[in-house]
Design a protein around this motif. Structure first.
Motif, PDB file in Angstrom:
ATOM      1  N   MET A   1     -12.453   9.038  13.367  1.00  0.00           N
ATOM      2  CA  MET A   1     -11.613   8.073  12.652  1.00  0.00           C
ATOM      3  C   MET A   1     -10.540   8.798  11.848  1.00  0.00           C
ATOM      4  O   MET A   1     -10.818   9.797  11.194  1.00  0.00           O
ATOM      5  N   GLU A   2      -9.312   8.297  11.903  1.00  0.00           N
ATOM      6  CA  GLU A   2      -8.205   8.936  11.191  1.00  0.00           C
ATOM      7  C   GLU A   2      -8.276   8.682   9.678  1.00  0.00           C
ATOM      8  O   GLU A   2      -8.583   7.575   9.230  1.00  0.00           O
ATOM      9  N   LYS A   3      -7.961   9.711   8.938  1.00  0.00           N
ATOM     10  CA  LYS A   3      -7.812   9.588   7.485  1.00  0.00           C
ATOM     11  C   LYS A   3      -6.461  10.214   7.135  1.00  0.00           C
ATOM     12  O   LYS A   3      -6.283  11.432   7.257  1.00  0.00           O
ATOM     13  N   ILE A   4      -5.502   9.378   6.746  1.00  0.00           N
ATOM     14  CA  ILE A   4      -4.100   9.797   6.619  1.00  0.00           C
ATOM     15  C   ILE A   4      -3.722   9.959   5.152  1.00  0.00           C
ATOM     16  O   ILE A   4      -3.901   9.039   4.337  1.00  0.00           O
ATOM     17  N   ALA A   5      -3.179  11.128   4.812  1.00  0.00           N
ATOM     18  CA  ALA A   5      -2.685  11.396   3.463  1.00  0.00           C
ATOM     19  C   ALA A   5      -1.167  11.278   3.423  1.00  0.00           C
ATOM     20  O   ALA A   5      -0.481  11.579   4.408  1.00  0.00           O
ATOM     21  N   LEU A   6      -0.638  10.859   2.276  1.00  0.00           N
ATOM     22  CA  LEU A   6       0.799  10.781   2.054  1.00  0.00           C
ATOM     23  C   LEU A   6       1.195  11.814   1.003  1.00  0.00           C
ATOM     24  O   LEU A   6       0.582  11.891  -0.059  1.00  0.00           O
ATOM     25  N   ILE A   7       2.221  12.606   1.322  1.00  0.00           N
ATOM     26  CA  ILE A   7       2.692  13.666   0.426  1.00  0.00           C
ATOM     27  C   ILE A   7       4.199  13.550   0.268  1.00  0.00           C
ATOM     28  O   ILE A   7       4.914  13.158   1.191  1.00  0.00           O
ATOM     29  N   THR A   8       4.691  13.936  -0.904  1.00  0.00           N
ATOM     30  CA  THR A   8       6.127  13.982  -1.134  1.00  0.00           C
ATOM     31  C   THR A   8       6.435  15.046  -2.185  1.00  0.00           C
ATOM     32  O   THR A   8       5.539  15.768  -2.635  1.00  0.00           O
ATOM     33  N   ASP A   9       7.695  15.134  -2.564  1.00  0.00           N
ATOM     34  CA  ASP A   9       8.123  16.030  -3.636  1.00  0.00           C
ATOM     35  C   ASP A   9       8.539  15.185  -4.834  1.00  0.00           C
ATOM     36  O   ASP A   9       8.663  13.969  -4.747  1.00  0.00           O
ATOM     37  N   SER A  10       8.785  15.850  -5.953  1.00  0.00           N
ATOM     38  CA  SER A  10       9.036  15.095  -7.184  1.00  0.00           C
ATOM     39  C   SER A  10      10.447  14.541  -7.289  1.00  0.00           C
ATOM     40  O   SER A  10      10.784  13.888  -8.280  1.00  0.00           O
ATOM     41  N   ALA A  11      11.277  14.747  -6.259  1.00  0.00           N
ATOM     42  CA  ALA A  11      12.562  14.046  -6.216  1.00  0.00           C
ATOM     43  C   ALA A  11      12.364  12.578  -5.845  1.00  0.00           C
ATOM     44  O   ALA A  11      13.259  11.758  -6.030  1.00  0.00           O
ATOM     45  N   CYS A  12      11.187  12.264  -5.338  1.00  0.00           N
ATOM     46  CA  CYS A  12      10.855  10.899  -4.928  1.00  0.00           C
ATOM     47  C   CYS A  12      10.801   9.974  -6.141  1.00  0.00           C
ATOM     48  O   CYS A  12      10.187  10.296  -7.160  1.00  0.00           O
ATOM     49  N   ASP A  13      11.435   8.814  -6.017  1.00  0.00           N
ATOM     50  CA  ASP A  13      11.386   7.795  -7.069  1.00  0.00           C
ATOM     51  C   ASP A  13      10.772   6.517  -6.524  1.00  0.00           C
ATOM     52  O   ASP A  13      11.278   5.932  -5.565  1.00  0.00           O
ATOM     53  N   ILE A  14       9.675   6.116  -7.123  1.00  0.00           N
ATOM     54  CA  ILE A  14       9.021   4.852  -6.801  1.00  0.00           C
ATOM     55  C   ILE A  14       8.127   4.522  -7.996  1.00  0.00           C
ATOM     56  O   ILE A  14       7.813   5.389  -8.814  1.00  0.00           O
ATOM     57  N   ASP A  15       7.705   3.277  -8.096  1.00  0.00           N
ATOM     58  CA  ASP A  15       6.887   2.874  -9.244  1.00  0.00           C
ATOM     59  C   ASP A  15       5.503   3.529  -9.187  1.00  0.00           C
ATOM     60  O   ASP A  15       4.969   3.820  -8.123  1.00  0.00           O
ATOM     61  N   ASN A  16       4.929   3.760 -10.374  1.00  0.00           N
ATOM     62  CA  ASN A  16       3.625   4.426 -10.472  1.00  0.00           C
ATOM     63  C   ASN A  16       2.519   3.625  -9.792  1.00  0.00           C
ATOM     64  O   ASN A  16       1.553   4.204  -9.280  1.00  0.00           O
ATOM     65  N   GLU A  17       2.655   2.305  -9.791  1.00  0.00           N
ATOM     66  CA  GLU A  17       1.652   1.464  -9.147  1.00  0.00           C
ATOM     67  C   GLU A  17       1.528   1.801  -7.672  1.00  0.00           C
ATOM     68  O   GLU A  17       0.415   1.892  -7.127  1.00  0.00           O
ATOM     69  N   THR A  18       2.670   2.024  -7.020  1.00  0.00           N
ATOM     70  CA  THR A  18       2.659   2.383  -5.601  1.00  0.00           C
ATOM     71  C   THR A  18       2.043   3.761  -5.393  1.00  0.00           C
ATOM     72  O   THR A  18       1.265   3.971  -4.452  1.00  0.00           O
ATOM     73  N   VAL A  19       2.389   4.701  -6.273  1.00  0.00           N
ATOM     74  CA  VAL A  19       1.833   6.057  -6.174  1.00  0.00           C
ATOM     75  C   VAL A  19       0.313   6.020  -6.256  1.00  0.00           C
ATOM     76  O   VAL A  19      -0.390   6.669  -5.460  1.00  0.00           O
ATOM     77  N   ILE A  20      -0.192   5.251  -7.209  1.00  0.00           N
ATOM     78  CA  ILE A  20      -1.646   5.163  -7.400  1.00  0.00           C
ATOM     79  C   ILE A  20      -2.299   4.396  -6.250  1.00  0.00           C
ATOM     80  O   ILE A  20      -3.328   4.812  -5.712  1.00  0.00           O
ATOM     81  N   LYS A  21      -1.705   3.287  -5.869  1.00  0.00           N
ATOM     82  CA  LYS A  21      -2.288   2.426  -4.836  1.00  0.00           C
ATOM     83  C   LYS A  21      -2.503   3.165  -3.524  1.00  0.00           C
ATOM     84  O   LYS A  21      -3.543   3.007  -2.869  1.00  0.00           O
ATOM     85  N   TYR A  22      -1.516   3.997  -3.148  1.00  0.00           N
ATOM     86  CA  TYR A  22      -1.594   4.688  -1.854  1.00  0.00           C
ATOM     87  C   TYR A  22      -1.936   6.170  -2.001  1.00  0.00           C
ATOM     88  O   TYR A  22      -1.821   6.927  -1.036  1.00  0.00           O
ATOM     89  N   ASN A  23      -2.344   6.561  -3.207  1.00  0.00           N
ATOM     90  CA  ASN A  23      -2.799   7.938  -3.464  1.00  0.00           C
ATOM     91  C   ASN A  23      -1.792   8.965  -2.962  1.00  0.00           C
ATOM     92  O   ASN A  23      -2.133   9.917  -2.249  1.00  0.00           O
ATOM     93  N   ILE A  24      -0.531   8.779  -3.326  1.00  0.00           N
ATOM     94  CA  ILE A  24       0.543   9.663  -2.873  1.00  0.00           C
ATOM     95  C   ILE A  24       0.494  10.977  -3.654  1.00  0.00           C
ATOM     96  O   ILE A  24       0.527  10.970  -4.894  1.00  0.00           O
ATOM     97  N   ARG A  25       0.420  12.082  -2.962  1.00  0.00           N
ATOM     98  CA  ARG A  25       0.394  13.413  -3.606  1.00  0.00           C
ATOM     99  C   ARG A  25       1.837  13.869  -3.805  1.00  0.00           C
ATOM    100  O   ARG A  25       2.616  13.893  -2.850  1.00  0.00           O
ATOM    101  N   ILE A  26       2.176  14.247  -5.033  1.00  0.00           N
ATOM    102  CA  ILE A  26       3.548  14.625  -5.364  1.00  0.00           C
ATOM    103  C   ILE A  26       3.596  16.102  -5.733  1.00  0.00           C
ATOM    104  O   ILE A  26       2.938  16.541  -6.684  1.00  0.00           O
TER     105      ILE A  26
END
Length: 282
Positions: A1-26
């Motif tokens: 089964m796939e387990k997919i992580a999302l990663i970005t850099d700190s130039a990314c701008d989005i609301d904190n709720e989205t970051v937390i909801k999708y466990n985005i690594r910055i």
């Protein structure tokens, strides 16, 4: 089964709720002053950078290789099988190459590193949509195949408060700065699709006309297709709010999101007074 992580850099701008909801690594950039180095979004804020610009305009460096490796090691421990990394334009930073280099060191995790040829809220919106796809049960391959079309449906323009900081930071690309400042020309700026560098989308004279032009672009966009609008600003909440209120009045704009401050790393080069609007076709 796939387990997919999302990663970005700190130039990314989005609301904190989205970051937390999708466990985005910055992965953070470094903000470098003559006497001290800071970690973007951890121990320095955009407000602090803007307030200190009268004294010193800092330099920056991309996320450290060892920090990217540390994130990948943690993903291995957490049994992730796939990574989708969405990063700042390769025309502005070496971050894309750094992510690619590290991803190749972890063959047990299948990675896709996407060069947005843009920055700021464009990174954030793509990640938000990827998170929605993961939640909906789409596969890694399905999501990856959709990302280019996500980007094609996005139109990001912005105006600087002044061209001074972009000129000094060397990120001004194909924008003529000196004459424009003298004549109070306010270029509406976008990113070209080929190189991901800044170019002049339109020219107006004066601050008020530049803000109105950002709204007019939205009106023109919605004559072709309904859109959502995402607004970011550089220490200019009052002007960002004016744009927000104007966009809410357009019938073709379905949702307007006032995301807030542009990240510190982008603020180093854009300076105070920057207003950006990303129109996303529905």
């Amino acid at each position: 089964m796939e387990k997919i992580a999302l990663i970005t850099d700190s130039a990314c701008d989005i609301d904190n709720e989205t970051v937390i909801k999708y466990n985005i690594r910055i992965l953070p950039f470094k903000i470098i002053y003559s006497d001290r180095e800071y970690t973007d979004k951890i121990d320095i804020t955009p407000e602090e950078i803007y307030d200190n610009m009268i004294n010193e305009i800092p330099k920056s460096s991309l996320p450290a290789i060892e920090d990217i490796e540390a994130v990948y090691n943690s993903l291995v421990e957490e049994k992730y099988t796939h990574v989708i990394a969405v990063v700042i334009s390769s025309g502005l930073s070496g971050t894309y190459n750094a992510f690619k280099l590290v991803s190749e060191q972890f063959p047990d995790i299948r990675s896709y590193v996407y060069d947005t040829k843009s920055t700021s809220v464009c990174e954030g919106i793509i990640l938000k949509k990827c998170g929605e796809c993961i939640t909906a049960g789409k596969s890694f391959d399905e999501i990856v195949s959709c990302i280019p079309s996500m980007k094609n449906n996005m139109h990001f323009q912005f105006v600087f408060g002044t061209l001074e900081y972009a000129k000094k930071g060397g990120r001004i690309g194909r924008i003529s700065g000196t004459i424009g400042e003298f004549l109070d020309i306010k270029p509406i700026v976008g990113f070209d699709e080929e190189y991901g560098q800044c170019f002049t989308y339109a020219k107006v004279r004066g601050r008020n006309k530049s803000l109105k032009k950002l709204v007019e672009i939205g009106k023109e966009r919605t004559e072709m297709k309904n859109c959502d609008a995402y607004i970011v600003h550089g220490n200019s909440l009052e002007d960002a709010t004016k744009v927000y209120e104007s966009l809410k009045m357009l019938p073709g704009i379905k949702n307007v999101y006032l995301i807030g401050q542009i990240s510190a790393i982008v603020g180093v080069y854009s300076g105070p007074g920057t207003i950006g609007v990303c129109y996303v076709e529905n």
